[in-house]
Design a protein around this motif. Sequence first.
Motif, short mmCIF file in Angstrom:
data_model
loop_
_atom_site.label_atom_id
_atom_site.label_comp_id
_atom_site.label_asym_id
_atom_site.label_seq_id
_atom_site.Cartn_x
_atom_site.Cartn_y
_atom_site.Cartn_z
N ILE A 46 -14.99 -12.97 6.40
CA ILE A 46 -15.63 -11.80 7.03
C ILE A 46 -15.93 -10.89 5.91
O ILE A 46 -15.07 -10.55 5.38
CB ILE A 46 -14.48 -11.29 7.87
CG1 ILE A 46 -14.04 -12.11 9.11
CG2 ILE A 46 -14.98 -10.10 8.50
CD1 ILE A 46 -12.64 -11.67 9.59
N GLU A 47 -17.38 -10.47 5.99
CA GLU A 47 -17.73 -9.89 4.92
C GLU A 47 -18.07 -8.42 5.46
O GLU A 47 -18.69 -7.93 6.52
CB GLU A 47 -19.09 -10.14 4.57
CG GLU A 47 -19.15 -11.68 3.74
CD GLU A 47 -20.34 -12.35 3.26
OE1 GLU A 47 -21.37 -11.64 3.81
OE2 GLU A 47 -20.38 -13.29 2.67
N LEU A 48 -17.45 -7.23 4.78
CA LEU A 48 -17.52 -6.04 5.05
C LEU A 48 -18.80 -5.39 4.42
O LEU A 48 -18.84 -5.42 3.11
CB LEU A 48 -16.64 -5.25 4.97
CG LEU A 48 -15.13 -5.44 5.60
CD1 LEU A 48 -13.96 -4.74 4.96
CD2 LEU A 48 -15.30 -4.95 7.13
N PRO A 81 -16.09 -6.05 -1.61
CA PRO A 81 -16.06 -5.46 -2.72
C PRO A 81 -16.70 -4.21 -3.03
O PRO A 81 -16.44 -3.45 -3.75
CB PRO A 81 -16.89 -6.45 -3.75
CG PRO A 81 -17.59 -7.32 -2.61
CD PRO A 81 -16.93 -7.32 -1.22
N GLN A 82 -17.49 -3.33 -1.76
CA GLN A 82 -17.96 -2.38 -1.97
C GLN A 82 -17.72 -1.46 -0.68
O GLN A 82 -18.53 -0.68 -0.10
CB GLN A 82 -19.68 -2.34 -2.50
CG GLN A 82 -19.83 -2.87 -3.79
CD GLN A 82 -21.34 -2.79 -3.98
OE1 GLN A 82 -21.99 -1.56 -3.97
NE2 GLN A 82 -21.84 -3.88 -4.39
N ALA A 83 -16.77 -1.97 0.20
CA ALA A 83 -16.30 -1.49 1.19
C ALA A 83 -15.12 -0.56 1.19
O ALA A 83 -14.31 -0.89 0.49
CB ALA A 83 -16.37 -2.39 2.32
N GLU A 84 -14.92 0.41 1.96
CA GLU A 84 -13.66 1.11 2.28
C GLU A 84 -13.34 1.09 3.52
O GLU A 84 -14.23 1.56 4.45
CB GLU A 84 -13.98 2.55 1.63
CG GLU A 84 -12.77 3.73 1.72
CD GLU A 84 -12.84 4.95 1.27
OE1 GLU A 84 -12.20 5.79 1.88
OE2 GLU A 84 -13.93 5.00 0.41
N LEU A 85 -12.09 0.81 3.82
CA LEU A 85 -11.35 1.05 5.28
C LEU A 85 -10.77 2.27 5.24
O LEU A 85 -9.94 2.59 4.45
CB LEU A 85 -10.54 0.01 5.54
CG LEU A 85 -11.33 -1.43 5.47
CD1 LEU A 85 -10.09 -2.42 5.71
CD2 LEU A 85 -12.37 -1.48 6.64
N LEU A 86 -11.43 3.24 5.99
CA LEU A 86 -10.89 4.57 6.06
C LEU A 86 -9.97 4.89 7.24
O LEU A 86 -10.67 4.80 8.36
CB LEU A 86 -11.74 5.79 5.84
CG LEU A 86 -11.38 7.23 5.80
CD1 LEU A 86 -10.53 7.54 4.56
CD2 LEU A 86 -12.55 8.10 5.71
N PHE A 87 -8.73 4.81 7.40
CA PHE A 87 -8.00 5.06 8.52
C PHE A 87 -7.66 6.45 9.07
O PHE A 87 -7.36 7.40 8.13
CB PHE A 87 -6.30 4.19 8.46
CG PHE A 87 -6.86 2.75 8.09
CD1 PHE A 87 -6.93 1.98 9.04
CD2 PHE A 87 -7.18 2.44 6.85
CE1 PHE A 87 -6.75 0.68 9.00
CE2 PHE A 87 -7.23 1.02 6.69
CZ PHE A 87 -7.28 0.16 7.74
N VAL A 108 -11.26 -4.76 -1.23
CA VAL A 108 -11.61 -3.58 -0.14
C VAL A 108 -10.77 -2.50 -0.80
O VAL A 108 -9.58 -2.59 -1.30
CB VAL A 108 -10.90 -4.32 1.11
CG1 VAL A 108 -10.77 -2.99 2.07
CG2 VAL A 108 -11.68 -5.45 1.74
N VAL A 109 -11.08 -1.44 -0.37
CA VAL A 109 -10.44 0.04 -0.74
C VAL A 109 -10.12 0.46 0.66
O VAL A 109 -10.53 0.35 1.67
CB VAL A 109 -11.30 1.25 -1.28
CG1 VAL A 109 -10.80 2.51 -1.45
CG2 VAL A 109 -11.92 0.67 -2.64
N LEU A 110 -8.55 0.94 0.63
CA LEU A 110 -7.88 1.48 1.57
C LEU A 110 -7.50 2.79 1.62
O LEU A 110 -6.81 3.32 0.51
CB LEU A 110 -6.73 0.38 1.80
CG LEU A 110 -5.96 0.51 3.24
CD1 LEU A 110 -5.20 -0.61 3.67
CD2 LEU A 110 -4.67 1.61 3.04
N ASP A 111 -7.85 3.68 2.54
CA ASP A 111 -7.43 4.94 2.40
C ASP A 111 -7.08 5.50 3.73
O ASP A 111 -7.59 5.09 4.79
CB ASP A 111 -8.46 6.01 1.70
CG ASP A 111 -7.89 7.13 0.85
OD1 ASP A 111 -6.38 7.40 1.19
OD2 ASP A 111 -8.59 7.89 0.41
N TYR A 112 -6.93 6.83 3.86
CA TYR A 112 -6.35 7.39 5.00
C TYR A 112 -7.29 8.78 4.92
O TYR A 112 -7.17 9.56 4.07
CB TYR A 112 -5.04 7.84 5.26
CG TYR A 112 -3.97 6.82 5.77
CD1 TYR A 112 -3.67 6.70 7.01
CD2 TYR A 112 -3.67 5.88 5.01
CE1 TYR A 112 -2.95 5.71 7.59
CE2 TYR A 112 -3.07 4.94 5.33
CZ TYR A 112 -2.63 4.59 6.68
OH TYR A 112 -1.80 3.55 7.27
N ALA A 113 -7.73 9.20 6.00
CA ALA A 113 -8.58 10.46 5.99
C ALA A 113 -7.81 11.86 5.85
O ALA A 113 -8.30 12.60 5.59
CB ALA A 113 -9.47 10.49 7.50
#
Length: 541
Positions: A46-48, A81-87, A108-113
């Motif tokens: 799965i590519e983001l 590699p250039q995607a962020e998952l912002l929860f 992937v970059v993972l962060d919270y808003a």
Amino acid sequence: MVSGAGDAGVWRGRVPVSDDGGATLRAAIHDACGWTSVDGSRTAVIELAEGVHRIDPLADDGATGAAIVISDAARVTLSGPQAELLFTDPHREAITIRRSTDVVLDGVVLDYAAPSFTQGLITHVDSEASRFRFVPEQGYPDFSDPVLFTGSGYGTLRDPRTGGLKPDSRQTFMIEYATEPDADGGFLVTVEPSDRGWMSHIEAGDGFVVGHRGDRHGIRVQESESVTLRSVTIHAAPCAAILAHESSGTVLQDVTVARRPGSTRWISSNADAVHCQGGRRGPLITGCRFEGMHDDGVNLYVHALTLSGLAERTLVLEGDGPVREGDLLQLVDAPTGAVLAEVEVSDVVASEPRLVIVDRDLPASVEVGAAVYNRSNALPGFRIAGSRFHDFRGIGVRLKASDGAIEDCRFENLSGCGLWIANDPGWSEGPLGSRDVVVAGNTFRATPADESLRTWPHSAATVMIELFDGSDGPAVGRAHARVTLRDNDIEQRAAAAVFVGGAAEVSVEGTRIDRGGDAWLATRDSDITVIPAAGRAETDA
């Protein structure tokens, strides 16, 4: 989303940036897992798409589940590699991977808003009443949030100019706090009796951070095998950044846990960077960076089971955690920390509670109520290498695992000691005694940095090897064995650079010490060989 099955049995899906709260990503995960479940030779990727993917929680999960779930999957890769998952919800877990094998999160970059901790300034101190007034910074939650804050816990003193831990002070305080603000938006905080001797270190104008401690993590790996996090960055998490529970062979390669660059945040995750609870094979952690957490860097252990019944060679065990034929069980008297016996499992009877048959008679000292640690499920074969641990509240590595190595790492500016090889009876984390462990080529600087911990039994050394009883005092016996400390470079901040207690066959070889105390080595009831470094003065190891 564009998807299709490749000629080589590879399913590929692409998830665009959208405003659907993660629905397309969840659908892609569902399709990928379905594809690979049909045939063991199939894989899925799965590519983001490049950009920020905002992820909302599921509406029907009872307010407890993760926003993204990968369940019962095999041979699935999520790449961005250039995607962020912002929860978007700081109260929820971000990603859960459960009952899965060969799952990869890549780049992937993972962060919270919104942060799941609070930070701000101390505006007034009443030393006689052991209280102070805390005003949260704008944009951060406050103690009125009933999910994040329950009225008690711990907080850390900060330099408000940098957000770093306040130097030359006690840095962590156990506290109780009001959950309703005063008329000006401040909160009354009371220091617990155990820490009131250090009230003079708390001053008006200090920064202060209080984090949430619950069971919602950045990434949870649950009952899974060979899960890989590669080049993943985690900027925030409600509890641990990464928790692996009853999971084997977890791989962390070039993972970063750190505060978001350019933000005003003073911490990253509320708890450990990596927290591993049980597994048949320990984690491989290489090339990682862990910074800004509100607790430890890496913690490896297995929880205790309870001996609730005993008849000849039959044990009745209660508690979570697998037990199989051939496992090595350690029976411990929890109050004294004495190892009563170690026995091998001959058979497991399917029942509730479990009946376990062992290979030999037990000594009379084994009684109902003993703690039972499954050494075979205590993450053997771990390796931590080429990683940096810096600028956080806690200990660099808490280790209760065996048959592993910690090599070529750098530990600096930690409130606690750099390496802590010991059981933790207050949390039933063990077993007692790490065996066949190599600690080589590591550098330790400015740790422990918390002034109050430099003579405390748990942190009286930069590298600490010890056995503890149920009251956190020294336990009897030499359960640690065959531990080698080789070619490490230590700046001594504590009472000793190295402490060794309750250990047999410990070798300290070629250690370089920048001395800051009367003695670099302290020992208790241990068998130690010291081999000096070539060309060093006799006062150095």
